[in-house]
Design a protein around this motif. Structure first.
Motif, short mmCIF file in Angstrom:
data_model
loop_
_atom_site.label_atom_id
_atom_site.label_comp_id
_atom_site.label_asym_id
_atom_site.label_seq_id
_atom_site.Cartn_x
_atom_site.Cartn_y
_atom_site.Cartn_z
N VAL A 57 0.82 -1.22 0.00
CA VAL A 57 0.00 0.00 0.00
C VAL A 57 0.85 1.27 0.00
CG1 VAL A 57 -2.03 -1.07 1.02
CG2 VAL A 57 -0.26 -0.16 2.52
N ALA A 58 2.13 1.14 0.37
CA ALA A 58 3.05 2.27 0.31
C ALA A 58 4.47 1.72 0.27
CB ALA A 58 2.88 3.20 1.50
N GLU A 59 5.32 2.33 -0.57
CA GLU A 59 6.70 1.87 -0.71
C GLU A 59 7.64 3.07 -0.64
OE1 GLU A 59 9.48 -0.90 -3.69
OE2 GLU A 59 7.35 -0.61 -4.12
N TYR A 60 8.80 2.86 -0.02
CA TYR A 60 9.71 3.96 0.27
C TYR A 60 11.15 3.51 0.06
CZ TYR A 60 12.08 7.44 3.30
OH TYR A 60 12.90 8.42 3.81
N ASP A 61 11.91 4.27 -0.74
CA ASP A 61 13.35 4.06 -0.88
C ASP A 61 14.04 5.04 0.07
OD1 ASP A 61 12.92 2.15 -2.84
OD2 ASP A 61 13.18 3.55 -4.49
N SER A 75 5.24 6.36 10.38
CA SER A 75 4.29 7.19 11.14
C SER A 75 3.41 8.01 10.21
CB SER A 75 5.04 8.12 12.10
OG SER A 75 5.71 7.38 13.10
N SER A 76 3.99 8.51 9.11
CA SER A 76 3.22 9.31 8.16
C SER A 76 2.12 8.50 7.51
CB SER A 76 4.13 9.92 7.09
OG SER A 76 4.59 8.94 6.18
N GLN A 77 2.36 7.20 7.33
CA GLN A 77 1.34 6.34 6.72
C GLN A 77 0.16 6.13 7.65
OE1 GLN A 77 1.64 5.59 3.42
NE2 GLN A 77 3.43 6.93 3.75
N PHE A 78 0.40 6.26 8.94
CA PHE A 78 -0.68 6.05 9.91
C PHE A 78 -1.70 7.18 9.88
CE2 PHE A 78 2.45 3.43 12.71
CZ PHE A 78 2.36 2.39 11.81
N ASN A 79 -1.38 8.26 9.16
CA ASN A 79 -2.36 9.34 8.98
C ASN A 79 -3.48 8.93 8.02
OD1 ASN A 79 -0.96 11.15 10.66
ND2 ASN A 79 0.39 11.75 8.97
#
Length: 215
Positions: A57-61, A75-79
């Motif tokens: 649902v979200a991916e980060y390099d 933490s930002s995804q928990f918004n």
């Protein structure tokens, strides 16, 4: 002489598929986009995850593999995502796994979903023993050192080198990494002397160690 980086990513992803029963939403945190090793871990992981039923649902390099960045991203995804709805988190290394775990704890989540890792850092082994991280990938230093020593002697004495594989145009020895979950701590990092039980089982983790048969 190195460990198979793509296989590392595959192992992490395979462990996550197993831990989640191959269902649910996950976050994916990769290494630095400027690190060629990170690209190989990512490629290996995607080769498994893209064929699974898990949804990224979200991916980060993550620049510099920063644990702080990992915590901030999670933490930002928990918004926008209920943290308790996540089936798991793919973290490319133990430092990021620590940041991910900290983000869940800061959110008040008591039961953290499976989180992967790599490097068999002491803090990660302690989290695994305590059920706070699902797995890490262990790359035994002794295995690599023994192979290097053997190769050095063979080169100096003029012995023909065999057993290599071509890796990006270079004859190489590519070693097999080891997946470490809670049930394998004793037979891997402890058995090899990578860590002593006393290093793992500090006061904070004494009860968890006892439950896991580490003493």
């Amino acid at each position: 002489i190195s460990f198979d980086n793509e296989r590392v990513g595959e192992m992490q992803a395979e462990a996550l598929v197993k831990a989640t029963d191959d269902k649910g939403d996950i976050l994916m945190l990769n290494g630095s986009p400027t690190d060629p090793n990170a690209a190989q871990f990512k490629k290996g992981a995607h080769s498994v995850l893209d064929k699974s039923n898990l949804k990224i649902v979200a991916e980060y390099d993550n620049p510099d593999w920063s644990p702080d960045n990992a915590q901030k991203f999670t933490s930002s995804q928990f918004n926008k995502i209920d943290p308790t709805s996540l089936a798991g988190v793919y973290a490319a290394n133990d430092g990021q796994a620590g940041g991910v775990f900290a983000a869940f704890r800061a959110e008040g989540v008591s039961t953290v979903p499976p989180i992967t890792g790599q490097d068999a850092e002491l803090a990660a082994i302690q989290r695994i023993v305590a059920g706070q991280q699902y797995m890490t990938v262990y790359k035994p230093i002794k295995t690599e050192a023994d192979q290097a020593a053997e190769l050095a002697v063979d080169l100096v004495t003029g012995k023909k080198i065999s057993g290599t594989t071509e890796y990006e145009g270079v004859p190489s020895f590519i070693l097999e990494p080891i997946s470490v979950t809670k049930d394998k701590v004793k037979d891997t990092v402890v058995k090899d002397g990578f860590y002593d039980v006393k290093d793992i089982c500090t006061a904070e983790y004494a009860d968890a160690c006892k439950a896991d048969g580490l003493s």
